[in-house]
Write an enzyme that holds these catalytic residues in place. Structure first.
Site, PDB file in Angstrom:
ATOM      1  N   ASP A  49      61.975   2.627  37.951  1.00  0.00           N
ATOM      2  CA  ASP A  49      61.823   3.453  36.754  1.00  0.00           C
ATOM      3  C   ASP A  49      61.385   4.854  37.159  1.00  0.00           C
ATOM      4  O   ASP A  49      60.268   5.051  37.635  1.00  0.00           O
ATOM      5  CB  ASP A  49      60.771   2.828  35.819  1.00  0.00           C
ATOM      6  CG  ASP A  49      60.638   3.608  34.519  1.00  0.00           C
ATOM      7  OD1 ASP A  49      61.358   3.266  33.564  1.00  0.00           O
ATOM      8  OD2 ASP A  49      59.842   4.565  34.462  1.00  0.00           O
ATOM      9  N   TYR A  54      59.657  13.632  36.599  1.00  0.00           N
ATOM     10  CA  TYR A  54      58.851  13.215  37.755  1.00  0.00           C
ATOM     11  C   TYR A  54      59.240  14.012  39.009  1.00  0.00           C
ATOM     12  O   TYR A  54      58.502  14.014  39.990  1.00  0.00           O
ATOM     13  CB  TYR A  54      59.001  11.706  38.051  1.00  0.00           C
ATOM     14  CG  TYR A  54      58.614  10.765  36.925  1.00  0.00           C
ATOM     15  CD1 TYR A  54      57.923  11.218  35.801  1.00  0.00           C
ATOM     16  CD2 TYR A  54      58.941   9.418  36.984  1.00  0.00           C
ATOM     17  CE1 TYR A  54      57.592  10.346  34.767  1.00  0.00           C
ATOM     18  CE2 TYR A  54      58.606   8.544  35.960  1.00  0.00           C
ATOM     19  CZ  TYR A  54      57.932   9.015  34.856  1.00  0.00           C
ATOM     20  OH  TYR A  54      57.607   8.145  33.843  1.00  0.00           O
ATOM     21  N   LYS A  79      65.166   9.270  32.683  1.00  0.00           N
ATOM     22  CA  LYS A  79      64.838   9.713  31.319  1.00  0.00           C
ATOM     23  C   LYS A  79      65.154  11.188  31.119  1.00  0.00           C
ATOM     24  O   LYS A  79      65.000  11.992  32.044  1.00  0.00           O
ATOM     25  CB  LYS A  79      63.348   9.477  31.032  1.00  0.00           C
ATOM     26  CG  LYS A  79      62.844   8.096  31.451  1.00  0.00           C
ATOM     27  CD  LYS A  79      61.404   7.835  31.069  1.00  0.00           C
ATOM     28  CE  LYS A  79      60.881   6.573  31.735  1.00  0.00           C
ATOM     29  NZ  LYS A  79      60.293   6.790  33.069  1.00  0.00           N
ATOM     30  N   HIS A 110      62.731  10.561  26.599  1.00  0.00           N
ATOM     31  CA  HIS A 110      61.393  10.345  27.157  1.00  0.00           C
ATOM     32  C   HIS A 110      60.295  10.357  26.085  1.00  0.00           C
ATOM     33  O   HIS A 110      59.383   9.537  26.128  1.00  0.00           O
ATOM     34  CB  HIS A 110      61.121  11.415  28.224  1.00  0.00           C
ATOM     35  CG  HIS A 110      60.131  11.018  29.253  1.00  0.00           C
ATOM     36  ND1 HIS A 110      60.232  11.372  30.568  1.00  0.00           N
ATOM     37  CD2 HIS A 110      58.980  10.303  29.166  1.00  0.00           C
ATOM     38  CE1 HIS A 110      59.207  10.885  31.253  1.00  0.00           C
ATOM     39  NE2 HIS A 110      58.425  10.230  30.411  1.00  0.00           N
TER      40      HIS A 110
HETATM   41  P1  NAD Z   1      49.876   1.907  35.942  1.00  0.00           P
HETATM   42  O1  NAD Z   1      49.152   1.249  34.837  1.00  0.00           O
HETATM   43  O2  NAD Z   1      50.999   1.223  36.626  1.00  0.00           O
HETATM   44  O3  NAD Z   1      48.737   2.335  36.961  1.00  0.00           O
HETATM   45  C1  NAD Z   1      49.028   2.824  38.231  1.00  0.00           C
HETATM   46  C2  NAD Z   1      47.716   2.954  39.012  1.00  0.00           C
HETATM   47  O4  NAD Z   1      47.060   1.673  39.041  1.00  0.00           O
HETATM   48  C3  NAD Z   1      47.995   3.303  40.464  1.00  0.00           C
HETATM   49  O5  NAD Z   1      47.980   4.688  40.638  1.00  0.00           O
HETATM   50  C4  NAD Z   1      46.878   2.610  41.191  1.00  0.00           C
HETATM   51  O6  NAD Z   1      45.776   3.485  41.282  1.00  0.00           O
HETATM   52  C5  NAD Z   1      46.504   1.463  40.307  1.00  0.00           C
HETATM   53  N1  NAD Z   1      46.981   0.169  40.841  1.00  0.00           N
HETATM   54  C6  NAD Z   1      48.266  -0.251  40.962  1.00  0.00           C
HETATM   55  N2  NAD Z   1      48.316  -1.500  41.472  1.00  0.00           N
HETATM   56  C7  NAD Z   1      47.036  -1.876  41.663  1.00  0.00           C
HETATM   57  C8  NAD Z   1      46.437  -3.046  42.170  1.00  0.00           C
HETATM   58  N3  NAD Z   1      47.171  -4.101  42.542  1.00  0.00           N
HETATM   59  N4  NAD Z   1      45.082  -3.096  42.239  1.00  0.00           N
HETATM   60  C9  NAD Z   1      44.331  -2.047  41.858  1.00  0.00           C
HETATM   61  N5  NAD Z   1      44.830  -0.903  41.363  1.00  0.00           N
HETATM   62  C10 NAD Z   1      46.187  -0.812  41.269  1.00  0.00           C
HETATM   63  O7  NAD Z   1      50.327   3.349  35.392  1.00  0.00           O
HETATM   64  P2  NAD Z   1      51.626   4.237  35.452  1.00  0.00           P
HETATM   65  O8  NAD Z   1      52.058   4.518  36.839  1.00  0.00           O
HETATM   66  O9  NAD Z   1      51.345   5.408  34.596  1.00  0.00           O
HETATM   67  O10 NAD Z   1      52.718   3.339  34.724  1.00  0.00           O
HETATM   68  C11 NAD Z   1      53.726   2.626  35.411  1.00  0.00           C
HETATM   69  C12 NAD Z   1      55.055   3.307  35.264  1.00  0.00           C
HETATM   70  O11 NAD Z   1      55.373   3.507  33.876  1.00  0.00           O
HETATM   71  C13 NAD Z   1      55.116   4.718  35.834  1.00  0.00           C
HETATM   72  O12 NAD Z   1      55.164   4.759  37.229  1.00  0.00           O
HETATM   73  C14 NAD Z   1      56.358   5.231  35.156  1.00  0.00           C
HETATM   74  O13 NAD Z   1      57.516   4.703  35.767  1.00  0.00           O
HETATM   75  C15 NAD Z   1      56.174   4.673  33.752  1.00  0.00           C
HETATM   76  N6  NAD Z   1      55.536   5.626  32.817  1.00  0.00           N
HETATM   77  C16 NAD Z   1      56.253   6.067  31.755  1.00  0.00           C
HETATM   78  C17 NAD Z   1      55.700   6.957  30.858  1.00  0.00           C
HETATM   79  C18 NAD Z   1      56.518   7.413  29.677  1.00  0.00           C
HETATM   80  O14 NAD Z   1      56.087   8.337  28.971  1.00  0.00           O
HETATM   81  N7  NAD Z   1      57.649   6.821  29.412  1.00  0.00           N
HETATM   82  C19 NAD Z   1      54.402   7.434  31.035  1.00  0.00           C
HETATM   83  C20 NAD Z   1      53.681   6.973  32.141  1.00  0.00           C
HETATM   84  C21 NAD Z   1      54.251   6.052  33.013  1.00  0.00           C
END
Ligand code: NAD
Length: 277
Positions: A49, A54, A79, A110
């Site tokens: 994704d 990004y 997106k 998005h």
């Molecule tokens: P997430 O909830 O996946 O959190 C990521 C963070 O959690 C990492 O930076 C890390 O610090 C921590 N983490 C990950 N695995 C872990 C583990 N096993 N143990 C401990 N900590 C851990 O947040 P995200 O990255 O914002 O969301 C996931 C994906 O969703 C993004 O990468 C993106 O592809 C998507 N996204 C979309 C939007 C949108 O507006 N459509 C916005 C934000 C994110």
């Protein structure tokens, strides 16, 4: 490495299937993206994704090309950024070019950017893109119920997904229910709460982790999967990628699921969709 895990798939309303667990690359440094996505593919992820905003579509594409994995085994989402809603065809061409792909599996608006009031216009362009097969499915992100109602009333194709902020403290029950009633799958972004509140220390999560011999992150991912959400947690660290992927050898009980679901407290950790323009 967790090779060949049997990743469950969900059916989209265009007839295609999406791996329920993927890998997200929000805030992955463009310069690091190729090796980080290469790690994710080696761990076993087949669903990626990304987004134009990004800035790392090129790295995602390079990792895909270098992997040797057959294109049909991968599910790739990107997106349309907010400032291109009146220019969607060109923006899509640019994304596809950066990814080095002939098609994406899913292309999303998005954010609804309601002040601009251009998402219907953008959606009609996405419908045309989907008709060419260059996006197998099209969907939306961060759409609240009024935005979905307007889209459904004024356009032809029902979005395949709505990608929204969703984690135990913020489950968006109204938008989730409305989406599902209309055959729109829910993708949960920020599935781990982006690390912005002490989710992993909460007893609702820590106790089942202890009971199943898994980590709190694995419990939260499992809660999403058993709730029917599509998730793509992000980590730059290969050991965490593997940890987040290793969630298919246990099952939360109905009581454990209900306890985590009861953590809802409208605890948004990121922007409100009406405030992004
Ligand atoms: P997430 O909830 O996946 O959190 C990521 C963070 O959690 C990492 O930076 C890390 O610090 C921590 N983490 C990950 N695995 C872990 C583990 N096993 N143990 C401990 N900590 C851990 O947040 P995200 O990255 O914002 O969301 C996931 C994906 O969703 C993004 O990468 C993106 O592809 C998507 N996204 C979309 C939007 C949108 O507006 N459509 C916005 C934000 C994110």
């Amino acid at each position: 490495m967790v090779a060949n895990a049997n990743i469950p798939t969900l059916k989209l309303n265009n007839g295609t299937s999406i791996p329920q667990l993927g890998f997200g690359v929000f805030r992955v440094d463009p310069a690091e993206t190729t090796h980080i996505v290469t790690d994710a593919l080696e761990v076993g992820y087949r669903h990626l994704d990304t987004a134009a905003i990004y800035g790392n579509e090129t790295g995602v594409g390079e990792a895909i090309a270098a992997s040797g994995i057959a294109r049909e085994e991968l599910f790739v989402t990107t997106k349309l950024w907010n400032d291109r809603q009146t220019d969607a065809q060109a923006a899509f061409d640019e994304s596809l070019g950066k990814l080095g792909l002939d098609y994406v599996d899913l292309y999303l608006i998005h954010w609804p950017t309601p002040e601009k009031d251009t998402f219907v216009e953008a959606w009609k362009e996405l419908e045309k893109i989907a008709a060419t097969g260059r996006a197998k499915a099209i969907g939306v992100s961060n759409f609240l119920v009024p935005h979905l109602e307007k889209l459904l009333a004024e356009t032809d194709v029902v979005p395949a997904v709505n990608q929204i902020e969703l984690h135990p403290a913020h489950q968006q029950p109204a938008v989730t229910a409305f989406s599902r009633e209309h055959g729109i799958q829910i993708e949960a972004w920020g599935p781990l709460g982006q690390g912005k509140y002490p989710l992993f220390d909460a007893p609702e999560v820590a106790a089942p982790a202890e009971a199943h011999g898994k980590t709190p992150a694995q419990v939260v991912i499992r809660w999403h999967l058993q709730s029917g959400n599509i998730v793509f947690p992000k980590s730059n660290r290969r050991e965490r990628m593997a940890e987040n992927f290793d969630v298919f050898d246990f099952e939360l009980t109905a009581a454990e699921m209900a306890t985590i679901t009861a953590m809802e407290r409208e605890g948004r950790v990121s922007s409100h969709p009406n405030e992004v323009n």
